[in-house]
Motif scaffolding. Structure first.
Motif, PDB file in Angstrom:
ATOM      1  N   ALA A  25       0.862  -1.185   0.000  1.00 44.21           N
ATOM      2  CA  ALA A  25       0.000   0.000   0.000  1.00 44.21           C
ATOM      3  C   ALA A  25       0.901   1.238   0.000  1.00 44.21           C
ATOM      4  O   ALA A  25       1.496   1.604   1.020  1.00 44.21           O
TER       5      ALA A  25
ATOM      6  N   LYS B 176       0.562   4.326   0.113  1.00 47.97           N
ATOM      7  CA  LYS B 176       0.345   5.515   0.934  1.00 47.97           C
ATOM      8  C   LYS B 176       1.161   5.475   2.226  1.00 47.97           C
ATOM      9  O   LYS B 176       1.415   6.508   2.822  1.00 47.97           O
TER      10      LYS B 176
ATOM     11  N   GLU C 266      -0.657  -1.196  -4.216  1.00 46.69           N
ATOM     12  CA  GLU C 266      -2.000  -0.611  -4.086  1.00 46.69           C
ATOM     13  C   GLU C 266      -1.835   0.893  -4.048  1.00 46.69           C
ATOM     14  O   GLU C 266      -1.036   1.410  -3.266  1.00 46.69           O
TER      15      GLU C 266
ATOM     16  N   HIS D  64     -13.071  -6.952  -2.099  1.00 41.85           N
ATOM     17  CA  HIS D  64     -11.986  -6.302  -1.370  1.00 41.85           C
ATOM     18  C   HIS D  64     -12.563  -5.864  -0.034  1.00 41.85           C
ATOM     19  O   HIS D  64     -13.710  -5.412   0.032  1.00 41.85           O
TER      20      HIS D  64
ATOM     21  N   HIS E 224     -10.900  -3.968   3.528  1.00 39.75           N
ATOM     22  CA  HIS E 224      -9.814  -3.517   4.420  1.00 39.75           C
ATOM     23  C   HIS E 224     -10.548  -2.891   5.599  1.00 39.75           C
ATOM     24  O   HIS E 224     -11.052  -1.785   5.499  1.00 39.75           O
TER      25      HIS E 224
ATOM     26  N   SER F 152      -6.868  -1.418  10.881  1.00 37.91           N
ATOM     27  CA  SER F 152      -5.409  -1.436  10.945  1.00 37.91           C
ATOM     28  C   SER F 152      -4.991  -1.723  12.372  1.00 37.91           C
ATOM     29  O   SER F 152      -5.669  -1.324  13.320  1.00 37.91           O
TER      30      SER F 152
ATOM     31  N   GLY G  25      -3.253  -3.623   7.184  1.00 43.02           N
ATOM     32  CA  GLY G  25      -3.570  -3.394   8.590  1.00 43.02           C
ATOM     33  C   GLY G  25      -2.814  -4.264   9.568  1.00 43.02           C
ATOM     34  O   GLY G  25      -3.162  -4.300  10.752  1.00 43.02           O
TER      35      GLY G  25
ATOM     36  N   GLU H  91      -2.525  -6.405   1.272  1.00 40.38           N
ATOM     37  CA  GLU H  91      -1.926  -5.127   0.856  1.00 40.38           C
ATOM     38  C   GLU H  91      -1.461  -4.331   2.075  1.00 40.38           C
ATOM     39  O   GLU H  91      -1.988  -3.256   2.356  1.00 40.38           O
ATOM     40  N   PRO H  92      -0.452  -4.847   2.792  1.00 40.09           N
ATOM     41  CA  PRO H  92       0.068  -4.102   3.931  1.00 40.09           C
ATOM     42  C   PRO H  92       0.849  -2.868   3.494  1.00 40.09           C
ATOM     43  O   PRO H  92       1.437  -2.848   2.413  1.00 40.09           O
ATOM     44  N   GLY H  93       0.842  -1.866   4.348  1.00 42.89           N
ATOM     45  CA  GLY H  93       1.689  -0.693   4.160  1.00 42.89           C
ATOM     46  C   GLY H  93       2.672  -0.605   5.321  1.00 42.89           C
ATOM     47  O   GLY H  93       3.848  -0.936   5.211  1.00 42.89           O
ATOM     48  N   ARG H  94       2.120  -0.211   6.473  1.00 40.88           N
ATOM     49  CA  ARG H  94       2.941   0.048   7.654  1.00 40.88           C
ATOM     50  C   ARG H  94       3.882  -1.109   8.007  1.00 40.88           C
ATOM     51  O   ARG H  94       5.066  -0.906   8.266  1.00 40.88           O
TER      52      ARG H  94
ATOM     53  N   TYR I 274       4.192   6.188   7.327  1.00 40.64           N
ATOM     54  CA  TYR I 274       3.292   7.202   7.903  1.00 40.64           C
ATOM     55  C   TYR I 274       4.097   8.161   8.792  1.00 40.64           C
ATOM     56  O   TYR I 274       3.722   8.408   9.939  1.00 40.64           O
TER      57      TYR I 274
HETATM   58  C1  LIG Z   1      -4.252   2.263   4.330  1.00 33.46           C
HETATM   59  C2  LIG Z   1      -4.720   1.079   3.594  1.00 33.46           C
HETATM   60  C3  LIG Z   1      -3.922  -0.068   3.533  1.00 33.46           C
HETATM   61  C4  LIG Z   1      -2.630  -0.213   4.285  1.00 33.46           C
HETATM   62  O1  LIG Z   1      -2.861  -0.195   5.660  1.00 33.46           O
HETATM   63  P1  LIG Z   1      -1.664  -0.500   6.698  1.00 33.46           P
HETATM   64  O2  LIG Z   1      -2.279  -0.327   8.019  1.00 33.46           O
HETATM   65  O3  LIG Z   1      -0.600   0.501   6.397  1.00 33.46           O
HETATM   66  O4  LIG Z   1      -1.207  -1.891   6.424  1.00 33.46           O
HETATM   67  C5  LIG Z   1      -4.368  -1.124   2.754  1.00 33.46           C
HETATM   68  N1  LIG Z   1      -5.545  -1.051   2.079  1.00 33.46           N
HETATM   69  C6  LIG Z   1      -6.331   0.032   2.133  1.00 33.46           C
HETATM   70  C7  LIG Z   1      -7.605   0.049   1.370  1.00 33.46           C
HETATM   71  C8  LIG Z   1      -5.960   1.132   2.891  1.00 33.46           C
HETATM   72  O5  LIG Z   1      -6.757   2.200   2.953  1.00 33.46           O
END
Ligand SMILES: *Cc1c(COP(=O)(O)O)cnc(C)c1O
Length: 409
Positions: A50, A52, A71, A199, A201, A204, A241, A277-280, A384
């Protein structure tokens, strides 16, 4: 624990005070972590990042060997990621996509790039996407995953730090509308859109057992939906998340346990692809915000260290209400003719240069003997952090950015 890796420590000490603060990223550590995450996930599970969480091009590129795609959640991220890691698969999510953003995402066809998976957030968005898709060359179909705001069961999201689903909210389609949506996708209302699956999400900050239980609920619900409409369920994106514990910086999300749970889910459903789709949890650990102590002061029985920079560069502790984990890197020399301020006790509160009491990076951090001129490395600053901060406030200089990579040194 939160100590910087050797290359980060070395660079932090090599920079002059005026070259600080700085963001220091250990790209080797990122590659190793992402490879371990990938290895913990079974076949049939795709790993997307992810963007962002941190869209720095060097991080996107370092992640590329370990991830299946990215993502993106805006037209800006879409263009940025497509330029940074050209040709990689994308999923386009996020609420309030504009017609111009959707058009830009569809225009990838002309360039020969694969179309992103569209994570459609509402019935209105389905209509807009379908109308725009009508302009595509004949035969091209648009892959759609409908995002649903599911209720995964009482208390299932309770451990999360942020919830995006399971109750009233702007994200995704209400599950009460799911059957009408599937009927419309099947009866020719949206002829160019092809439903691949769902999908979700929903939160988090969940640990592996909780997140696996949510994924199980999402897959079961999606499979029942597809079965009712006699369409194949090809893909389920169970979101990101994965927890990052700022109070225990050495802890890691249990990717092995989560991977095993997803493998069990897949074993019962041949042909299904799961996507996460992890980000953090991918990039938080590879970044440090390194700075220098400018002053140490005693105030009403407590001690405060003022560092260069602050929460206008690293907003994470202010926005999440935690203490950013940190480590002191001592500097013995003191080049100035004036006396060196120092802490008498074992703990200081580390604050930045902003004229607001909210500019606190860590309260009561263990910093015995801390002196002005010492360096401090704030850990878990790879996600972040800079990109969510209010950089312009007070007009202090921007930090430096250092991408430490043994392959290019
Ligand atoms: C922010 C977000 C993520 C990533 O979340 P993390 O907590 O960073 O893993 C994945 N999918 C969607 C739709 C998001 O809004």
């Amino acid at each position: 624990m939160s100590a910087p890796t050797p290359p980060v420590r070395e660079r932090l000490l090599a920079l002059t005070g005026d070259e600080l603060p700085a963001y220091l990223y250990d790209l080797d550590a990122l590659r190793a972590h992402a490879a371990a995450v990938r290895a913990a996930l079974p076949r049939g599970v795709e790993l997307y990042y992810a963007a962002k969480a941190n869209p720095e091009p060097a991080l996107l590129a370092a992640l590329s060997p370990a991830v299946d795609g990215y993502e993106v959640a805006s037209g800006g991220e879409l263009a940025h990621v497509a330029a940074a890691v050209p040709g990689r698969p994308l999923a386009f999510g996020g609420p309030g996509k504009t017609p111009a953003e959707l058009t830009a995402a569809l225009e990838g066809v002309a360039a020969g790039a694969p179309l992103p998976r569209f994570h459609v957030e509402s019935v209105h968005e389905l209509r807009v996407l379908a109308a725009l898709a009508a302009r595509l060359p004949a035969g091209v179909r648009v892959p759609v995953l409908t995002r649903f705001n599911l209720v995964p069961g009482p208390g299932a999201l309770a451990g999360g730090s942020l919830t995006m689903g399971g109750g009233p909210g702007p994200f995704g389609i209400d599950p009460a509308e799911a059957d009408a949506v599937l009927r419309a996708l099947g009866d020719g209302t949206f002829p160019r859109l092809e439903w691949y699956g769902t999908h979700a999400h929903l939160a988090s900050g969940l640990e592996a057992p909780a997140l696996a239980a949510v994924a199980d609920g999402v897959v079961r619900w999606s499979a029942a939906l597809a079965a009712r409409h006699r369409v194949p369920l090809r893909e389920v994106n169970v979101g990101g998340g994965m927890a990052v514990d700022y109070a225990r910086p050495a802890a890691r999300f249990d990717w092995t346990g989560y991977g095993a749970a997803l493998a069990a889910l897949l074993a019962a459903r041949p042909g299904l692809t799961l996507r996460v789709e992890p980000g953090r949890a991918l990039t938080a650990y590879c970044g440090w915000y390194g700075t220098e102590v400018l002053d140490v002061k005693h105030s009403h029985g407590e001690e405060f260290a003022v560092v260069r920079g602050g929460t206008h560069h690293l907003r994470t502790p202010a926005t999440k209400g935690h203490d950013q984990p940190c480590a002191v890197v001592s500097v013995d020399g003191w080049p100035h003719p004036w006396p060196r301020p120092f802490a008498r006790g074992p703990r200081t509160t580390l604050v930045g240069q902003l004229c607001t009491p909210k500019d606190v990076l860590a309260r009561g951090a263990r910093t015995p003997g801390l002196r002005a001129g010492d360096r401090v490395a704030f850990a878990l600053a790879g996600a972040y952090a800079w990109n969510i901060s209010h950089h312009e406030f007070l007009m202090h200089p921007r930090p430096g950015f250092h991408f430490l990579d043994s392959a290019v040194r």
